[in-house]
Scaffold this motif. Structure first.
Motif, PDB file in Angstrom:
ATOM      1  N   ARG A   9       0.876  -1.166   0.000  1.00 11.98           N
ATOM      2  CA  ARG A   9       0.000   0.000   0.000  1.00 11.98           C
ATOM      3  C   ARG A   9       0.917   1.220   0.000  1.00 11.98           C
ATOM      4  O   ARG A   9       1.778   1.343   0.872  1.00 11.98           O
ATOM      5  CB  ARG A   9      -0.875  -0.042   1.247  1.00 11.98           C
ATOM      6  N   LEU A  10       0.747   2.105  -0.993  1.00 12.65           N
ATOM      7  CA  LEU A  10       1.598   3.286  -1.117  1.00 12.65           C
ATOM      8  C   LEU A  10       0.741   4.551  -1.097  1.00 12.65           C
ATOM      9  O   LEU A  10      -0.314   4.589  -1.730  1.00 12.65           O
ATOM     10  CB  LEU A  10       2.382   3.267  -2.433  1.00 12.65           C
ATOM     11  N   ALA A  11       1.216   5.573  -0.413  1.00 12.97           N
ATOM     12  CA  ALA A  11       0.551   6.877  -0.458  1.00 12.97           C
ATOM     13  C   ALA A  11       0.932   7.554  -1.765  1.00 12.97           C
ATOM     14  O   ALA A  11       2.083   7.499  -2.198  1.00 12.97           O
ATOM     15  CB  ALA A  11       0.987   7.734   0.725  1.00 12.97           C
ATOM     16  N   ALA A  12      -0.031   8.198  -2.393  1.00  9.75           N
ATOM     17  CA  ALA A  12       0.204   8.968  -3.619  1.00  9.75           C
ATOM     18  C   ALA A  12      -0.320  10.375  -3.352  1.00  9.75           C
ATOM     19  O   ALA A  12      -1.502  10.658  -3.576  1.00  9.75           O
ATOM     20  CB  ALA A  12      -0.488   8.326  -4.812  1.00  9.75           C
ATOM     21  N   GLY A  13       0.555  11.217  -2.822  1.00  6.45           N
ATOM     22  CA  GLY A  13       0.125  12.544  -2.398  1.00  6.45           C
ATOM     23  C   GLY A  13      -0.763  12.421  -1.169  1.00  6.45           C
ATOM     24  O   GLY A  13      -0.745  11.409  -0.469  1.00  6.45           O
ATOM     25  N   ASP A  14      -1.557  13.440  -0.921  1.00  7.69           N
ATOM     26  CA  ASP A  14      -2.422  13.446   0.259  1.00  7.69           C
ATOM     27  C   ASP A  14      -3.805  12.873  -0.001  1.00  7.69           C
ATOM     28  O   ASP A  14      -4.535  12.581   0.937  1.00  7.69           O
ATOM     29  CB  ASP A  14      -2.597  14.886   0.772  1.00  7.69           C
ATOM     30  N   SER A  15      -4.167  12.709  -1.266  1.00 10.06           N
ATOM     31  CA  SER A  15      -5.550  12.358  -1.596  1.00 10.06           C
ATOM     32  C   SER A  15      -5.760  10.961  -2.147  1.00 10.06           C
ATOM     33  O   SER A  15      -6.902  10.532  -2.316  1.00 10.06           O
ATOM     34  CB  SER A  15      -6.094  13.365  -2.621  1.00 10.06           C
ATOM     35  N   PHE A  16      -4.660  10.240  -2.439  1.00  9.35           N
ATOM     36  CA  PHE A  16      -4.797   8.944  -3.096  1.00  9.35           C
ATOM     37  C   PHE A  16      -3.923   7.891  -2.433  1.00  9.35           C
ATOM     38  O   PHE A  16      -2.888   8.206  -1.849  1.00  9.35           O
ATOM     39  CB  PHE A  16      -4.417   9.055  -4.582  1.00  9.35           C
ATOM     40  N   VAL A  17      -4.340   6.656  -2.561  1.00  9.71           N
ATOM     41  CA  VAL A  17      -3.556   5.527  -2.097  1.00  9.71           C
ATOM     42  C   VAL A  17      -3.497   4.519  -3.239  1.00  9.71           C
ATOM     43  O   VAL A  17      -4.413   4.430  -4.056  1.00  9.71           O
ATOM     44  CB  VAL A  17      -4.161   4.906  -0.809  1.00  9.71           C
ATOM     45  N   LEU A  18      -2.390   3.797  -3.305  1.00  3.61           N
ATOM     46  CA  LEU A  18      -2.226   2.720  -4.275  1.00  3.61           C
ATOM     47  C   LEU A  18      -2.258   1.417  -3.499  1.00  3.61           C
ATOM     48  O   LEU A  18      -1.603   1.292  -2.461  1.00  3.61           O
ATOM     49  CB  LEU A  18      -0.898   2.854  -5.012  1.00  3.61           C
ATOM     50  N   ARG A  19      -2.999   0.451  -4.002  1.00  6.14           N
ATOM     51  CA  ARG A  19      -3.125  -0.843  -3.334  1.00  6.14           C
ATOM     52  C   ARG A  19      -3.349  -1.927  -4.368  1.00  6.14           C
ATOM     53  O   ARG A  19      -3.533  -1.652  -5.546  1.00  6.14           O
ATOM     54  CB  ARG A  19      -4.267  -0.800  -2.317  1.00  6.14           C
TER      55      ARG A  19
END
Length: 191
Positions: A9-19
């Motif tokens: 699980r990776l944060a992508a900026g403040d508004s999105f997450v990658l999973r």
């Protein structure tokens, strides 16, 4: 022996997450199926059905379980809505390189979402995975995708003539790359 990959699980900026992909992401597969271009260049079904959508999600799981790569879903944190995907394909990792690909559903385009997501995967691939070279391919006409790559720091290397089958024809692709050294220079680091 194939080593299965764990999609983090990776944060992508403040508004999105990658999973990792989930069966709950079928609404994204349905929207992508109706796009004129995405089914031509991916394994997204061109005609959506629940069975075809589930088969697509299962193919993403297989890519991780067979060690082929890390398929991420881009999810808006605010409402949990899946918006697109970024894939990091590592079959050439032994040669010191990996490839990336990305797409967004039509309703999510034009807001910098792909750049945020691509930047997160690039940071992780160059940093945590220590892959020396990342590359991606974009059709010359696809200005939005080219801008996304360039905004993230990818360098254009050249045109690969008749590189990829897209639908019924062979198409040229522009190759872009980013090296670990490029990313360090951009961030002002030396290590």
């Amino acid at each position: 022996m194939v080593t299965p990959l764990d999609v983090p699980r990776l944060a992508a900026g403040d508004s999105f997450v990658l999973r990792a992909w989930e069966l709950g992401d079928l609404s994204l597969v349905r929207e992508a199926s109706s796009d004129d271009y995405i089914p031509l260049i991916t394994t997204v079904p061109s005609t959506y059905s629940r069975a075809a959508g589930e088969a697509f999600v299962q193919r993403q799981w297989e890519r991780a379980s067979t060690g082929a790569g890390y398929p991420f879903v881009i999810v808006r944190i605010e409402d949990g809505r899946p918006l697109g995907t970024v894939g990091l394909w590592v079959r050439d990792r032994g040669e010191g390189r990996a490839s990336l690909g990305y797409w967004l559903a039509g309703s999510a385009r034009g807001r910098g979402i792909a750049s945020e997501a691509l930047r997160a995967v690039v940071r992780w691939a160059l940093g945590d995975l220590r892959i020396p070279r990342l590359q991606l391919y974009v059709e010359p006409w696809n200005v939005a995708s080219r801008r996304t790559a360039e905004r993230v720091g990818f360098q254009r290397e050249g045109v690969l003539r008749s590189w990829q089958q897209v639908g019924e024809e062979r198409r040229d692709m522009i190759m872009y790359s980013m090296l670990g050294a490029d990313a360090r220079e951009e961030s002002g680091g030396t290590s």
